[in-house]
Write an enzyme that holds these catalytic residues in place. Structure first.
Site, short mmCIF file in Angstrom:
data_model
loop_
_atom_site.label_atom_id
_atom_site.label_comp_id
_atom_site.label_asym_id
_atom_site.label_seq_id
_atom_site.Cartn_x
_atom_site.Cartn_y
_atom_site.Cartn_z
N GLU A 1 -3.35 -3.73 -15.39
CA GLU A 1 -4.49 -4.36 -14.70
C GLU A 1 -5.68 -3.41 -14.70
O GLU A 1 -5.53 -2.20 -14.54
CB GLU A 1 -4.08 -4.71 -13.27
CG GLU A 1 -2.86 -5.61 -13.28
CD GLU A 1 -2.65 -6.32 -11.95
OE1 GLU A 1 -1.62 -7.00 -11.86
OE2 GLU A 1 -3.48 -6.22 -11.04
N CYS B 1 -8.41 -2.05 -3.93
CA CYS B 1 -7.55 -0.86 -3.91
C CYS B 1 -6.17 -1.22 -3.42
O CYS B 1 -6.01 -1.83 -2.37
CB CYS B 1 -8.09 0.18 -2.93
SG CYS B 1 -9.57 0.96 -3.44
N1 SAH Z 1 -2.46 7.12 -7.43
C1 SAH Z 1 -3.82 7.44 -7.15
C2 SAH Z 1 -4.82 6.38 -7.62
C3 SAH Z 1 -4.52 4.93 -7.32
S1 SAH Z 1 -4.87 4.27 -5.75
C4 SAH Z 1 -4.01 7.70 -5.67
O1 SAH Z 1 -3.12 7.39 -4.91
O2 SAH Z 1 -5.02 8.27 -5.29
C5 SAH Z 1 -6.54 4.46 -5.37
C6 SAH Z 1 -6.78 4.45 -3.84
O3 SAH Z 1 -6.44 3.19 -3.23
C7 SAH Z 1 -5.92 5.50 -3.15
O4 SAH Z 1 -6.66 6.23 -2.22
C8 SAH Z 1 -4.88 4.63 -2.49
O5 SAH Z 1 -4.24 5.27 -1.46
C9 SAH Z 1 -5.67 3.43 -2.06
N2 SAH Z 1 -4.84 2.29 -1.68
C10 SAH Z 1 -3.59 2.00 -2.10
N3 SAH Z 1 -3.12 0.88 -1.50
C11 SAH Z 1 -4.11 0.44 -0.71
C12 SAH Z 1 -4.24 -0.71 0.15
N4 SAH Z 1 -3.27 -1.59 0.29
N5 SAH Z 1 -5.42 -0.85 0.83
C13 SAH Z 1 -6.42 0.05 0.66
N6 SAH Z 1 -6.35 1.13 -0.13
C14 SAH Z 1 -5.21 1.33 -0.81
#
Ligand code: SAH
Length: 358
Positions: free
Chosen positions: A89, A328
């Site tokens: 995605e 995110c």
């Molecule tokens: N693995 C990396 C990049 C992917 S996620 C990381 O964790 O940084 C990118 C961002 O989205 C991260 O800060 C993650 O914690 C956040 N994220 C993941 N799930 C989410 C959700 N359900 N709601 C809001 N942010 C989320």
């Protein structure tokens, strides 16, 4: 045989010469691949017809768009089919001035963060550099305008695929022409890899997903945090800032009743005191397999105010594309995204869905 999208200008120039073509064709090929988005050598009309036809099936390294959903805020979520049939995605997020692409760095993710849809679906494999570059070119072509920013915040943990991620960053900068500071890598933290990334001295933006100032809570949210105590993580972050001379961003997802209390904001401020950093507060985006809730706006503002009072620069970042499950944490793995048995229904009837031939 490496797909052509893996090669630099010099390497492309060497390759055309192995094909008994003059060196200047390397420059043409580079432009057609990285600027004009050629999907096959047949597309490159400046090349001699006989040569193009001979190499019609030569691998370039482009994906095909299996599906694209457009949210009411014009964010587009793509499902892209890779050469081996796996699906990833990618999200395109437009504003008046910017077009940001949120790229995946892995098919799925092994980190299994409790609040993230990607982690719930498991891990399949790392992406190759050209599969990351392709995502940017695909969004650029589909929107018909230049991509200005790229964030490595799609599926996967970039630092588990460091070599390919660094190569793709160099390609996006040098071959596609996106400024280093407009490229952001986000990590939840992998022992030793932050220092390793620092050694590359890239002028990119680096973000660390912290999510809790307390080790026990952080481990509940991020199981892999067990191997990486917060003091060690922050020590490596300091090393990163010192080595690259770049400020760092901390991401902090806000989960109601879990990590959004005033005393938790104070604890975070204490942890980050004296740090050259900016905190992005990300209100939780709902996913199907988790019971978390997004805090009320009052709580979110209060959390932010407490950080400000302690001189911790911060901003509240609402994700775009929520209605297309493109925000995110809402990107799922191939199985979950494509298997109708586990697919969630469209949350909004206003959602537009387009199916595009590649
Ligand atoms: N693995 C990396 C990049 C992917 S996620 C990381 O964790 O940084 C990118 C961002 O989205 C991260 O800060 C993650 O914690 C956040 N994220 C993941 N799930 C989410 C959700 N359900 N709601 C809001 N942010 C989320």
């Amino acid at each position: 045989m490496l797909p052509l999208l893996s090669l630099s200008l010099d390497e492309l120039t060497a390759w055309v010469q192995t094909q008994d073509q003059p060196a200047y064709r390397g420059k043409q090929l580079h432009q057609w691949l990285y600027q004009k988005g050629a999907r096959s050598l047949l597309d490159i009309t400046v090349f001699p017809k006989a040569w193009r036809e001979k190499l019609a099936d030569y691998p370039i390294g482009r994906s095909t768009i299996a599906d694209c959903r457009i949210a009411p805020d014009e964010t587009r979520k793509y499902l892209l089919t890779l050469a081996d049939g796996l699906i990833i995605e990618t999200v395109g997020i437009p504003t008046e001035k910017r077009l940001t692409v949120c790229v995946s760095s892995q098919v799925g993710c092994p980190m299994a963060c409790d609040f993230c849809a990607t982690g719930k679906g498991g891990y399949t494999r790392n992406l190759a550099p050209h599969e990351i570059v392709d995502q940017v070119l695909t969004v650029q072509q589909d929107f018909g305008r230049r991509v200005s920013h790229v964030v490595y915040m799609g599926m996967g943990e970039p630092l588990l695929n460091l070599k390919a991620v660094v190569r793709s960053l160099q390609q996006l900068n040098q071959d596609v022409g996106i400024g280093g500071r407009s490229l952001t890598v986000s990590t939840v933290g992998v022992p030793r890899r932050i220092k390793e990334l620092a050694e590359h001295h890239l002028q990119i933006t680096f973000a660390v997903s912290l999510h809790a100032a307390d080790q026990t809570l952080r481990e509940q949210l991020i199981p892999t945090a067990k191997n990486y105590p917060i003091p060690k993580l922050l020590e490596d972050c300091r090393y990163y800032v010192k080595t690259t001379k770049r400020r760092l961003t901390f991401e902090y997802i806000l989960l109601a009743g879990v990590n959004d209390r005033p005393e938790q904001a104070q604890a975070l401020a204490k942890q980050l005191k004296g740090f050259q950093a900016h905190v992005n507060l990300i209100p939780y985006n709902p996913i199907t397999d988790a019971d978390y809730r997004r805090p009320q706006i009052k709580q979110i503002k209060q959390f932010s105010d407490i950080l400000h009072k302690h001189h911790i620069e911060n901003s509240i970042r609402y994700s775009r594309g929520l209605e297309a499950n493109a925000a995110c944490g809402q990107l799922r793995t191939q199985q979950a995204a494509t298997n109708p048995a586990v697919q969630t229904p469209d949350p909004l009837p206003s959602l537009r869905k387009i199916n595009q031939p590649s």
